[in-house]
Design a protein around this motif. Structure first.
Motif, PDB file in Angstrom:
ATOM      1  N   ALA A  21       0.844  -1.196   0.000  1.00  0.00           N
ATOM      2  CA  ALA A  21       0.000   0.000   0.000  1.00  0.00           C
ATOM      3  C   ALA A  21       0.878   1.245   0.000  1.00  0.00           C
ATOM      4  N   ASP A  24      -2.137   8.113   0.168  1.00  0.00           N
ATOM      5  CA  ASP A  24      -2.590   9.152  -0.756  1.00  0.00           C
ATOM      6  C   ASP A  24      -2.381  10.527  -0.129  1.00  0.00           C
ATOM      7  N   VAL A  28      -4.333   8.385   3.629  1.00  0.00           N
ATOM      8  CA  VAL A  28      -5.113   7.147   3.631  1.00  0.00           C
ATOM      9  C   VAL A  28      -4.369   6.099   2.822  1.00  0.00           C
ATOM     10  N   ARG A  30      -3.828   3.218   0.362  1.00  0.00           N
ATOM     11  CA  ARG A  30      -4.467   2.604  -0.802  1.00  0.00           C
ATOM     12  C   ARG A  30      -3.530   1.496  -1.285  1.00  0.00           C
ATOM     13  N   GLY A  31      -4.058   0.335  -1.614  1.00  0.00           N
ATOM     14  CA  GLY A  31      -3.174  -0.735  -2.043  1.00  0.00           C
ATOM     15  C   GLY A  31      -3.926  -1.929  -2.561  1.00  0.00           C
ATOM     16  N   LYS A  32      -3.259  -3.063  -2.588  1.00  0.00           N
ATOM     17  CA  LYS A  32      -3.876  -4.278  -3.089  1.00  0.00           C
ATOM     18  C   LYS A  32      -3.098  -5.505  -2.614  1.00  0.00           C
ATOM     19  N   PHE A  49      -0.695   1.893 -11.210  1.00  0.00           N
ATOM     20  CA  PHE A  49      -1.889   2.309 -10.470  1.00  0.00           C
ATOM     21  C   PHE A  49      -2.531   3.470 -11.218  1.00  0.00           C
ATOM     22  N   VAL A  53      -5.843   7.843  -7.858  1.00  0.00           N
ATOM     23  CA  VAL A  53      -5.594   7.721  -6.420  1.00  0.00           C
ATOM     24  C   VAL A  53      -5.054   9.026  -5.844  1.00  0.00           C
ATOM     25  N   ASP A  60     -13.600   9.312  -2.534  1.00  0.00           N
ATOM     26  CA  ASP A  60     -13.449   8.895  -3.926  1.00  0.00           C
ATOM     27  C   ASP A  60     -14.214   9.775  -4.901  1.00  0.00           C
ATOM     28  N   THR A 228      -3.948   2.873  10.446  1.00  0.00           N
ATOM     29  CA  THR A 228      -4.695   1.782   9.821  1.00  0.00           C
ATOM     30  C   THR A 228      -4.624   0.517  10.658  1.00  0.00           C
TER      31      THR A 228
END
Length: 452
Positions: A21, A24, A28, A30-32, A49, A53, A60, A228
């Protein structure tokens, strides 16, 4: 571990999935999750990506006022690169390997909107000046016996706090929630975010944690991951954690104070300490302090990035409103702690827990270095007593719009961070203001609906 060691580790342990991740513009993550084959193939050239983002807000919604990306560019991919040194396993998720990433490029032509890449540039400047910087961020946050669904169902009203009443530094309250409390301390440590201290603060269900200090980038990584991680650990216990700066007008806000010091390259001598000085403060510390004070009006959105941030920055709320400093004074914008060489440091008290740690730490370090480079004099004496009443050096902007306009038009901000970042970041903050300005609040309905 180096690349070969990491690849061997993945193969020998038959690891079938890897998470990564990046942060941003709001901090926050953001990842996968990716397959080991995808992981291996992307180590050289990165992972694509969609650059939306950095082109949308926390909900969003696509910005309509940024140049870096948008409908006008077609939202192409940008290459995100994993930092292998950030490897850690997630203990509450079957020890899945996890990495942090950013949008840095080998040629240094980084994506201007990437907060981690920005901080890396400031760290490099610090090193080139001959310094090693140590940082640590501490956080306060509120915990609720709620889920994401119950928050929506209740429309974010009548929420049930984890524990009732005002009970700071309570041994009783933490014992009553020992499973959650111990999991926070133990699992965060296993996740390579060692906690120096964890306790309740004053307020229903509010905790405070101080992360053990580290070199600048690692400290910022830990701060970003901390927020997080706390949310994920809390969720395992049926708890929702919020890092809003001020979730309730009648309760204290949540801070994200930043502790920092400069050392020599060997990390042996604290360059902020001088036992011959009245306050044990070296000239270097005085220049660094002067730099932060001077730059506050130019960089405030990096410390206070949301509409809500400024609800915390009010008199009598344990958060500063004036451009002040003091010796162990919790009413000033900067608190100097100077009991001995090992612990002498500067605490920047403006940030709330809603900050993007990469940006807040970048602002702290860059402005301090600016003071050193320009040998700025510390031309205001320490505040004694109530910092809210000390307006000799002016007051902080009281809202996001004014602070964002000040930063957008500031040559100091552009000098420190470049025109590309300043333009993108301040436009995202002005977008945030516009979304707030056109909304109709409960306060307005209650005040005007029937009577006006």
């Amino acid at each position: 571990m180096n690349t070969d060691q990491i690849l061997t580790y993945i193969k020998e342990n038959n690891i079938q999935k890897i998470k990564f991740a990046f942060a941003d513009i709001d901090g926050v993550l953001r990842g996968k999750m990716i397959h080991p084959k995808k992981f291996t193939e992307g180590l050289q050239d990165g992972y694509g990506f969609c650059d939306v983002v950095f082109g949308w807000d926390v909900n969003d919604a696509a910005y309509d006022n940024v140049k870096l990306t948008g409908w006008h560019s077609g939202y192409p991919d940008k290459d995100c690169r994993i930092d292998l040194s950030t490897l850690r396993n997630i203990p509450w998720q079957d020890n899945i390997p996890f990495f942090l990433a950013d949008f840095s490029k080998p040629d240094g032509n980084d994506l201007p909107a990437c907060p981690r890449s920005l901080l890396k540039h400031i760290v490099k400047q610090c090193s080139e000046m001959g310094f090693h910087a140590e940082f640590a961020q501490e956080f306060e946050w509120f915990n609720f016996k709620e889920t994401p669904q119950s928050l929506q169902d209740k429309n974010f009203t009548n929420l049930e706090p984890l524990t009732p009443g005002m009970f700071g530094y309570s041994i009783l309250r933490t014992s009553q929630q020992s499973a959650f409390y111990n999991d926070l301390f133990d699992l965060l440590t296993q996740f390579n975010i060692p906690i120096e201290g964890l306790h309740t603060e004053t307020g229903p269900g509010v905790y405070e944690a101080a992360i053990i200090h580290d070199e600048t980038l690692a400290a910022a990584d830990k701060a970003v991951l901390f927020k997080t991680a706390v949310k994920e650990i809390a969720s395992k216990h049926g708890i929702t954690a919020t890092f809003m700066a001020k979730w309730n007008a009648d309760l204290p806000g949540c801070s994200g104070h930043i502790h920092q010091s400069l050392w020599d390259k060997e990390k042996k001598n604290n360059l902020f300490y001088n036992p011959e000085d009245e306050h044990n403060m070296s000239d270097l510390l005085k220049h660094y302090l002067a730099g932060q004070l001077y730059c506050f009006p130019h960089l405030l959105p990096m410390y206070a990035p949301t509409i809500n941030s400024y609800k915390r920055l009010v008199e009598g709320a344990w958060a500063p409103t004036t451009i002040t400093w003091g010796i162990d004074n919790r009413t000033t914008a900067i608190r100097i702690l100077n009991s001995n060489e090992k612990y002498t440091r500067l605490e920047t008290r403006i940030p709330g827990s809603d900050t993007n740690p990469y940006l807040a730490i970048a602002a702290s370090l860059a402005s301090g270095l600016y003071g050193i480079k320009n040998k700025l004099p510390l031309n205001i004496s320490a505040t004694e007593g109530n910092g809210y009443q000390d307006t000799r050096n002016g007051k902080l902007h009281s809202n996001l719009f004014d602070s964002s306009i000040a930063m957008k038009t500031s040559p100091i901000a552009q000098e420190l961070f470049g025109a590309g970042f300043v333009d993108h970041f301040t436009n995202t903050r002005l977008w945030e203001h516009r979304q707030f300005a056109k909304s109709v609040s409960d306060w307005e309905l209650k005040r005007y609906f029937e009577v006006i």
